[in-house]
Design a protein around this motif. Structure first.
Motif, mmCIF file in Angstrom:
data_model
loop_
_atom_site.group_PDB
_atom_site.id
_atom_site.type_symbol
_atom_site.label_atom_id
_atom_site.label_comp_id
_atom_site.label_asym_id
_atom_site.label_seq_id
_atom_site.Cartn_x
_atom_site.Cartn_y
_atom_site.Cartn_z
ATOM 1 N N PHE A 55 0.466 -0.528 5.407
ATOM 2 C CA PHE A 55 1.628 -1.401 5.323
ATOM 3 C C PHE A 55 2.931 -0.718 5.748
ATOM 4 C CE2 PHE A 55 -1.432 -3.762 2.948
ATOM 5 C CZ PHE A 55 -1.058 -5.083 3.067
ATOM 6 N N LEU A 75 5.863 -2.411 7.566
ATOM 7 C CA LEU A 75 6.822 -3.274 6.868
ATOM 8 C C LEU A 75 7.845 -2.511 6.033
ATOM 9 C CD1 LEU A 75 4.571 -6.245 5.697
ATOM 10 C CD2 LEU A 75 6.349 -6.249 7.462
ATOM 11 N N VAL A 100 1.858 -6.890 12.593
ATOM 12 C CA VAL A 100 1.438 -7.416 11.288
ATOM 13 C C VAL A 100 0.088 -8.108 11.427
ATOM 14 C CG1 VAL A 100 1.968 -9.118 9.490
ATOM 15 C CG2 VAL A 100 3.764 -7.585 10.316
#
Length: 161
Positions: A49, A52, A129
């Motif tokens: 992740f 992000l 993503v």
């Protein structure tokens, strides 16, 4: 057992899920943030992740009138959810398309190419993503959760023809 109940659960979802838009946002945030951080703990530890970190994306479920802004907290393995944030990209679609994506019943590229899921804003971030979501390992999910998602996804696949 679950596969026999899947048609009923999807039908009930059609009637019950729209009510989620009436749940106060602080409850949505609490529930989603806690759940996502538990479910994706291993993936966050593995750095999946990082894309992000200090960047915001909006996840918008258009047919349910729901949206959440998501980011990874800087320096921590924790996702954050807000109702408003300086989003760089929005991924939107109907709840069944997100179910098909999560259950891997439809290829993410197909869902985006056919505009059943849309990316708006920073498309490079949106594609990163999408690739991150596609690389998540279903074996890292609790087995009951993956079995439920997969079974419901199979039932939600549109009929050919």
């Amino acid at each position: 057992m679950l596969s026999r109940a899947a048609p009923f659960l999807l039908s009930a979802g059609e009637r019950v899920l729209p009510l989620a838009a009436h749940v106060p946002f602080f409850l949505q945030r609490f529930t989603l943030q806690r759940s996502l951080n538990q479910v994706f703990a291993k993936a966050m530890q593995e750095g999946l992740f990082e894309i992000l970190e200090q960047r915001w994306m909006r996840l918008q479920v258009t047919d349910l009138n729901l949206s959440w802004c998501l980011s990874k907290e800087p320096g921590k393995n924790r996702l954050l959810i807000k109702d408003r944030a300086p989003v760089e990209v929005t991924i939107s679609g109907n709840w069944r398309e997100f179910l098909l994506l999560a259950s891997r019943q439809e290829d993410p590229d197909t869902l985006f190419f056919r505009r059943r899921l849309q990316i708006a804003g920073d498309t490079d971030l949106g594609l990163a993503v999408k690739n991150m979501i596609d690389s998540l390992d279903s074996d890292d999910l609790p087995s009951w959760l993956w079995q439920t998602i997969e079974t419901l996804g199979k039932e939600a696949v549109p009929a050919a023809g």
